[in-house]
Design a protein around this motif. Structure first.
Motif, PDB file in Angstrom:
ATOM      1  N   THR A 286      86.813  74.845  89.194  1.00  0.00           N
ATOM      2  CA  THR A 286      86.447  75.756  90.268  1.00  0.00           C
ATOM      3  C   THR A 286      87.701  76.473  90.744  1.00  0.00           C
ATOM      4  OG1 THR A 286      86.724  74.027  91.939  1.00  0.00           O
ATOM      5  CG2 THR A 286      84.520  74.322  91.017  1.00  0.00           C
ATOM      6  N   CYS A 287      87.522  77.527  91.512  1.00  0.00           N
ATOM      7  CA  CYS A 287      88.639  78.369  91.938  1.00  0.00           C
ATOM      8  C   CYS A 287      88.806  78.309  93.452  1.00  0.00           C
ATOM      9  CB  CYS A 287      88.430  79.806  91.472  1.00  0.00           C
ATOM     10  SG  CYS A 287      88.263  79.969  89.676  1.00  0.00           S
ATOM     11  N   GLY A 288      89.441  77.255  93.918  1.00  0.00           N
ATOM     12  CA  GLY A 288      89.746  77.146  95.336  1.00  0.00           C
ATOM     13  C   GLY A 288      88.552  76.810  96.207  1.00  0.00           C
ATOM     14  N   THR A 289      87.533  76.200  95.637  1.00  0.00           N
ATOM     15  CA  THR A 289      86.363  75.813  96.423  1.00  0.00           C
ATOM     16  C   THR A 289      85.718  74.592  95.789  1.00  0.00           C
ATOM     17  OG1 THR A 289      84.280  76.610  97.399  1.00  0.00           O
ATOM     18  CG2 THR A 289      84.747  77.269  95.132  1.00  0.00           C
ATOM     19  N   ALA A 290      84.837  73.931  96.532  1.00  0.00           N
ATOM     20  CA  ALA A 290      84.166  72.747  96.004  1.00  0.00           C
ATOM     21  C   ALA A 290      83.150  73.142  94.931  1.00  0.00           C
ATOM     22  CB  ALA A 290      83.469  72.000  97.142  1.00  0.00           C
ATOM     23  N   PHE A 291      82.909  72.217  94.014  1.00  0.00           N
ATOM     24  CA  PHE A 291      81.895  72.422  92.979  1.00  0.00           C
ATOM     25  C   PHE A 291      80.530  72.421  93.653  1.00  0.00           C
ATOM     26  CE2 PHE A 291      79.110  71.139  89.514  1.00  0.00           C
ATOM     27  CZ  PHE A 291      79.585  71.903  88.461  1.00  0.00           C
ATOM     28  N   GLY A 292      79.766  73.505  93.456  1.00  0.00           N
ATOM     29  CA  GLY A 292      78.510  73.631  94.196  1.00  0.00           C
ATOM     30  C   GLY A 292      77.351  74.140  93.374  1.00  0.00           C
ATOM     31  N   GLY A 293      76.292  74.548  94.087  1.00  0.00           N
ATOM     32  CA  GLY A 293      75.037  74.921  93.457  1.00  0.00           C
ATOM     33  C   GLY A 293      75.130  76.081  92.482  1.00  0.00           C
ATOM     34  N   ASP A 294      75.901  77.129  92.822  1.00  0.00           N
ATOM     35  CA  ASP A 294      76.025  78.270  91.913  1.00  0.00           C
ATOM     36  C   ASP A 294      76.769  77.898  90.644  1.00  0.00           C
ATOM     37  OD1 ASP A 294      74.628  80.085  93.476  1.00  0.00           O
ATOM     38  OD2 ASP A 294      76.382  80.622  94.656  1.00  0.00           O
ATOM     39  N   HIS A 295      77.755  76.992  90.764  1.00  0.00           N
ATOM     40  CA  HIS A 295      78.461  76.526  89.568  1.00  0.00           C
ATOM     41  C   HIS A 295      77.504  75.737  88.667  1.00  0.00           C
ATOM     42  CE1 HIS A 295      81.992  76.631  92.544  1.00  0.00           C
ATOM     43  NE2 HIS A 295      82.149  77.666  91.730  1.00  0.00           N
ATOM     44  N   ILE A 296      76.633  74.954  89.289  1.00  0.00           N
ATOM     45  CA  ILE A 296      75.662  74.167  88.522  1.00  0.00           C
ATOM     46  C   ILE A 296      74.738  75.089  87.739  1.00  0.00           C
ATOM     47  CG2 ILE A 296      73.654  72.631  88.740  1.00  0.00           C
ATOM     48  CD1 ILE A 296      75.118  71.259  91.043  1.00  0.00           C
ATOM     49  N   LYS A 297      74.328  76.200  88.352  1.00  0.00           N
ATOM     50  CA  LYS A 297      73.441  77.140  87.660  1.00  0.00           C
ATOM     51  C   LYS A 297      74.095  77.693  86.398  1.00  0.00           C
ATOM     52  CE  LYS A 297      70.893  78.600  91.796  1.00  0.00           C
ATOM     53  NZ  LYS A 297      70.632  79.712  92.745  1.00  0.00           N
ATOM     54  N   ILE A 298      75.400  77.991  86.491  1.00  0.00           N
ATOM     55  CA  ILE A 298      76.119  78.498  85.323  1.00  0.00           C
ATOM     56  C   ILE A 298      76.106  77.455  84.211  1.00  0.00           C
ATOM     57  CG2 ILE A 298      78.374  79.233  84.445  1.00  0.00           C
ATOM     58  CD1 ILE A 298      78.988  80.291  87.276  1.00  0.00           C
ATOM     59  N   LEU A 299      76.435  76.211  84.560  1.00  0.00           N
ATOM     60  CA  LEU A 299      76.488  75.160  83.545  1.00  0.00           C
ATOM     61  C   LEU A 299      75.112  74.846  82.983  1.00  0.00           C
ATOM     62  CD1 LEU A 299      79.121  72.538  84.749  1.00  0.00           C
ATOM     63  CD2 LEU A 299      79.317  74.268  82.987  1.00  0.00           C
ATOM     64  N   ARG A 300      74.096  74.860  83.827  1.00  0.00           N
ATOM     65  CA  ARG A 300      72.743  74.557  83.346  1.00  0.00           C
ATOM     66  C   ARG A 300      72.297  75.553  82.283  1.00  0.00           C
ATOM     67  NH1 ARG A 300      68.443  74.406  87.683  1.00  0.00           N
ATOM     68  NH2 ARG A 300      67.171  74.108  85.827  1.00  0.00           N
ATOM     69  N   ARG A 301      72.646  76.831  82.477  1.00  0.00           N
ATOM     70  CA  ARG A 301      72.260  77.830  81.484  1.00  0.00           C
ATOM     71  C   ARG A 301      72.993  77.611  80.162  1.00  0.00           C
ATOM     72  NH1 ARG A 301      72.533  81.536  86.006  1.00  0.00           N
ATOM     73  NH2 ARG A 301      74.482  82.447  85.246  1.00  0.00           N
ATOM     74  N   LEU A 302      74.222  77.097  80.240  1.00  0.00           N
ATOM     75  CA  LEU A 302      74.970  76.834  79.016  1.00  0.00           C
ATOM     76  C   LEU A 302      74.516  75.535  78.351  1.00  0.00           C
ATOM     77  CD1 LEU A 302      78.577  77.810  80.181  1.00  0.00           C
ATOM     78  CD2 LEU A 302      77.033  79.133  78.717  1.00  0.00           C
ATOM     79  N   LEU A 303      74.157  74.545  79.171  1.00  0.00           N
ATOM     80  CA  LEU A 303      73.726  73.256  78.641  1.00  0.00           C
ATOM     81  C   LEU A 303      72.249  73.248  78.273  1.00  0.00           C
ATOM     82  CD1 LEU A 303      75.565  70.959  81.209  1.00  0.00           C
ATOM     83  CD2 LEU A 303      76.139  71.207  78.795  1.00  0.00           C
ATOM     84  N   MET A 304      71.520  74.294  78.696  1.00  0.00           N
ATOM     85  CA  MET A 304      70.092  74.449  78.378  1.00  0.00           C
ATOM     86  C   MET A 304      69.256  73.320  78.974  1.00  0.00           C
ATOM     87  SD  MET A 304      68.387  76.652  76.245  1.00  0.00           S
ATOM     88  CE  MET A 304      66.929  76.726  75.198  1.00  0.00           C
ATOM     89  N   ASP A 305      69.770  72.658  80.031  1.00  0.00           N
ATOM     90  CA  ASP A 305      69.060  71.530  80.652  1.00  0.00           C
ATOM     91  C   ASP A 305      68.669  70.475  79.635  1.00  0.00           C
ATOM     92  OD1 ASP A 305      69.285  72.005  83.286  1.00  0.00           O
ATOM     93  OD2 ASP A 305      67.186  72.439  83.660  1.00  0.00           O
ATOM     94  N   ASN A 306      69.529  70.293  78.653  1.00  0.00           N
ATOM     95  CA  ASN A 306      69.316  69.265  77.639  1.00  0.00           C
ATOM     96  C   ASN A 306      69.489  67.898  78.290  1.00  0.00           C
ATOM     97  OD1 ASN A 306      69.485  67.510  75.496  1.00  0.00           O
ATOM     98  ND2 ASN A 306      70.880  68.781  74.292  1.00  0.00           N
ATOM     99  N   GLY A 307      68.475  67.044  78.199  1.00  0.00           N
ATOM    100  CA  GLY A 307      68.540  65.732  78.840  1.00  0.00           C
ATOM    101  C   GLY A 307      69.656  64.856  78.310  1.00  0.00           C
ATOM    102  N   SER A 308      70.131  65.127  77.089  1.00  0.00           N
ATOM    103  CA  SER A 308      71.215  64.332  76.521  1.00  0.00           C
ATOM    104  C   SER A 308      72.577  64.948  76.812  1.00  0.00           C
ATOM    105  CB  SER A 308      71.029  64.196  75.003  1.00  0.00           C
ATOM    106  OG  SER A 308      71.118  65.461  74.376  1.00  0.00           O
ATOM    107  N   ALA A 309      72.599  66.070  77.533  1.00  0.00           N
ATOM    108  CA  ALA A 309      73.861  66.721  77.867  1.00  0.00           C
ATOM    109  C   ALA A 309      74.639  65.881  78.875  1.00  0.00           C
ATOM    110  CB  ALA A 309      73.601  68.110  78.437  1.00  0.00           C
ATOM    111  N   ARG A 310      75.953  66.080  78.883  1.00  0.00           N
ATOM    112  CA  ARG A 310      76.797  65.307  79.790  1.00  0.00           C
ATOM    113  C   ARG A 310      77.753  66.224  80.540  1.00  0.00           C
ATOM    114  NH1 ARG A 310      78.418  60.157  75.887  1.00  0.00           N
ATOM    115  NH2 ARG A 310      76.397  59.102  76.026  1.00  0.00           N
ATOM    116  N   VAL A 311      77.911  65.950  81.820  1.00  0.00           N
ATOM    117  CA  VAL A 311      78.901  66.641  82.646  1.00  0.00           C
ATOM    118  C   VAL A 311      79.834  65.569  83.176  1.00  0.00           C
ATOM    119  CG1 VAL A 311      79.313  68.048  84.689  1.00  0.00           C
ATOM    120  CG2 VAL A 311      77.295  68.463  83.275  1.00  0.00           C
TER     121      VAL A 311
END
Length: 635
Positions: A286-311
């Motif tokens: 993150t860039c000078g802020t806490a990891f939050g909901g908008d960051h999660i949306k970015i990652l979810r689109r990249l991870l495709m909400d794959n149940g076996s995905a890991r963060v």
């Protein structure tokens, strides 16, 4: 006023830039059959992909929110650009020179604001990189070298240096045709006594790029003792830079994140550099802020909400790092991926770890260690004396509400079982019931508000596509024992709630394998749970129907509310059998998943992780056995 872009050139842009190549800059796409691709829609929040791209037609369409169009429409929508700005950007990407009608065209004064600000940042990034090789920047090069970064590393990440003087960059950009207004809007300059001056002076500079790779801001590291500013200074919020919506390194990591179904979240720019250079190319920050909901949306689109995905989160081992981990846990349920935390020995960050112990130590650090929920619970429980009954009770009082926030019923149950083990409470079911009770209280206190509005959908879309239905399951088949039992349990919850309440309300959507039944389960939950049916049956059923997201689910609720039961005697024994069978099948499914995980891990994996998975398997097997032996009493 700028002339209109030639129609033939607009067509050439559409033809030259494939829509799938553009969309892939923002989300992961997978085959949808028939030559089409699918992914999680970037324009609305969804759990299963309803966003489709047709490369052959050059079109996209979301069956959930109904957004659609061609390549130009997609970029206009996602980046909030005007038509001309979008065509200009895509033309640059496709190597097309645009012609303008109705007079000449002056790029310096007639381009759109966003395009101009992005261009200013691109030129600024090049300026800073050039400055890094000068004599004044020796202090910056030394800073990088002390952290294990050579010139090649600096070039790979575009690291630069901002001169100490008041207006070096400002004068340089003016010479490139940028106005003072544009320089102030960009955040690259700020007001001084006699006009704009450089915002960043005498600092090491990291360019911050959006997911498409365009520079939209900078992170600046303090180097000198006489610099009275903060250690890190970031670009202020601008029309192109929103710190809650950008992740440093995502432009470099996105393809590997999608390919590996794994993302590593670190805390700083140098940590991202260290991870990537060590071979962990899925690292972002993150860039000078806490990891939050908008960051999660970015990652979810990249991870495709794959149940076996890991963060995997890597936080410092100090109090601030632990606080950050607990804050991340609050958003844990927004992920479909499994979340873990990794803390390096001696509290070192990835950059320090690489310097002290090499690349392999960094690679080993980010192998999944402790599930985030377990870390969060242990942090809470660790404040109490578990050797005394009073200490265990107090720890349970604080930890149970945390577990109760887990939305997935099966996951909530499993974590509650683990909580009992952490606390040393032998009566596991007492803890499970306590958590379920707190989950119900939280729902009751939170208030439901009006029922959600039905989603807009295409008349040709599948009846249950896009519904909040839990994981995709097989088609409805009443010859399936699992489907028959799930249907019978839902009928009990709607017609005879007194026989299944309160146990039913602790069941999650994912315990219903048929999507239509999962959707009905959600409607019951949104109406306040089966417990609401103990007072007035008509009012309760009306609330469930109102909570249904569309007419299809509403019709299913009505059907189940009037259908006769299959059993001859409908009593507590019969209801208990249905409750046990649905829960037991869910436990057996999870046993199969965990057994598969153990097989994949093998005995060569990390001993702690292997032991944790073995423990989970043992707990599940014990619970399954207690359900088989004790029936409804074991719920």
């Amino acid at each position: 006023m700028a002339g209109r872009i030639n129609d033939d050139d607009v067509k050439a842009v559409r033809d030259a830039v494939p829509i799938d190549a553009v969309v892939s800059d923002y989300l992961q796409l997978r085959s949808a059959g028939g030559g089409n691709l699918k992914g999680l829609c970037p324009f609305h929040d969804e759990k299963s992909p309803s966003f489709q791209v047709s490369p052959s037609k050059g079109l996209f369409h979301c069956f959930g929110c109904q957004e659609g169009g061609d390549t130009i429409a997609f970029v206009m929508k996602i980046d909030h650009l005007s038509f001309s700005e979008t065509v200009e950007r895509l033309a640059a990407k496709g190597g097309i020179t645009l012609r303008y009608e109705e007079g000449g065209y002056n790029p310096a004064s007639q381009r759109g604001e966003r395009t101009r600000l992005v261009e200013a940042h691109k030129i600024a990034a090049e300026f800073y990189v050039e400055q890094l090789s000068g004599p004044e920047a020796e202090i910056g090069r030394k800073f990088l070298a002390e952290r294990g970064f050579d010139q090649a590393a600096a070039e790979h990440f575009g690291v630069g240096y901002s001169p100490v003087g008041w207006d070096h960059l400002t004068r340089f950009l003016r010479g490139k045709g940028f106005t003072d207004k544009e320089l102030l809007l960009s955040g690259l300059s700020q007001d001084g006594r006699r006009g704009p001056i450089d915002r960043f002076r005498g600092r090491l500079m990291w360019p911050i790029r959006d997911i498409s790779g365009e520079v939209v801001g900078f992170g600046a590291r303090k180097l000198r003792e006489d610099d009275n500013g903060p250690k890190y200074l970031n670009t202020p919020e601008t029309s192109i830079y929103k710190k809650s919506q950008v992740l440093y390194g995502v432009d470099l990591a996105k393809k590997d994140i999608a390919k590996a179904s794994r993302a590593v979240v670190v805390e700083g720019y140098t940590d991202v550099m260290a991870c990537h250079l060590a071979g962990v190319t899925t690292a972002i920050a993150t860039c000078g802020t806490a990891f939050g909901g908008d960051h999660i949306k970015i990652l979810r689109r990249l991870l495709m909400d794959n149940g076996s995905a890991r963060v995997i989160f890597t936080f410092d081992g100090d109090a601030a790092g632990q606080k950050a981990a607990l804050r991340a846990f609050e958003d844990d349920q927004k992920f479909a991926a499994e979340t873990y935390i990794a803390i390096a020995p001696d509290g070192m960050d990835p950059c320090e770890l690489r310097l002290a112990k090499g690349d392999e130590a960094v690679q080993d650090l980010v192998q999944p260690r402790t599930p985030l929920f377990e870390f969060a619970i242990r942090q809470i429980v660790g404040r109490y004396d578990l050797e005394t009954p009073a200490g265990r009770a107090a720890a349970l009082d604080e930890a149970a509400p945390i577990v109760a926030r887990i939305k997935n019923g099966s996951s909530q149950h499993e974590v509650a079982v683990q909580l009992a083990g952490i606390l040393g409470i032998l009566d596991t079911q007492f803890v499970v019931k306590r958590v379920a009770q707190m989950a119900r209280w939280a729902r009751d206190r939170g208030g439901r508000g009006p029922a959600p509005a039905p989603e807009r959908r295409s008349q040709h879309s599948p009846s249950y596509a896009g519904l909040p239905q839990g994981p995709a399951g097989p088609a409805l088949n009443l010859r399936s024992p699992a489907h028959r039992t799930e249907r019978e349990l839902l009928k009990l919850a709607l017609q005879r709630p007194e026989l299944v309440s309160p146990a039913f309300d602790a069941y999650g959507e994912d315990e219903f394998t048929a999507p239509p039944y999962a959707a009905v389960r959600r409607a019951i939950e949104d109406a306040g749970g089966a417990e609401q049916g103990l007072e007035s049956a008509p009012e309760y059923l009306a609330r469930v129907r109102d909570a249904a997201p569309n007419d299809v689910v509403r019709a299913m609720v009505t059907e189940l509310a009037v259908e006769v039961f299959h059993g001859k005697t409908i009593d507590e024994v019969y209801a208990g059998q249905q409750l046990v069978q649905v829960r037991l099948r869910a436990v057996d499914r999870r046993v199969g998943e965990v057994t598969g995980t153990l097989t994949r891990l093998g005995t060569r994996s990390d001993p702690d992780h292997y032991a944790a998975v073995q423990k989970e398997l043992w707990v599940l097997q014990q619970y399954g056995q207690s359900l088989r032996n004790g029936g409804a009493a074991a719920l």
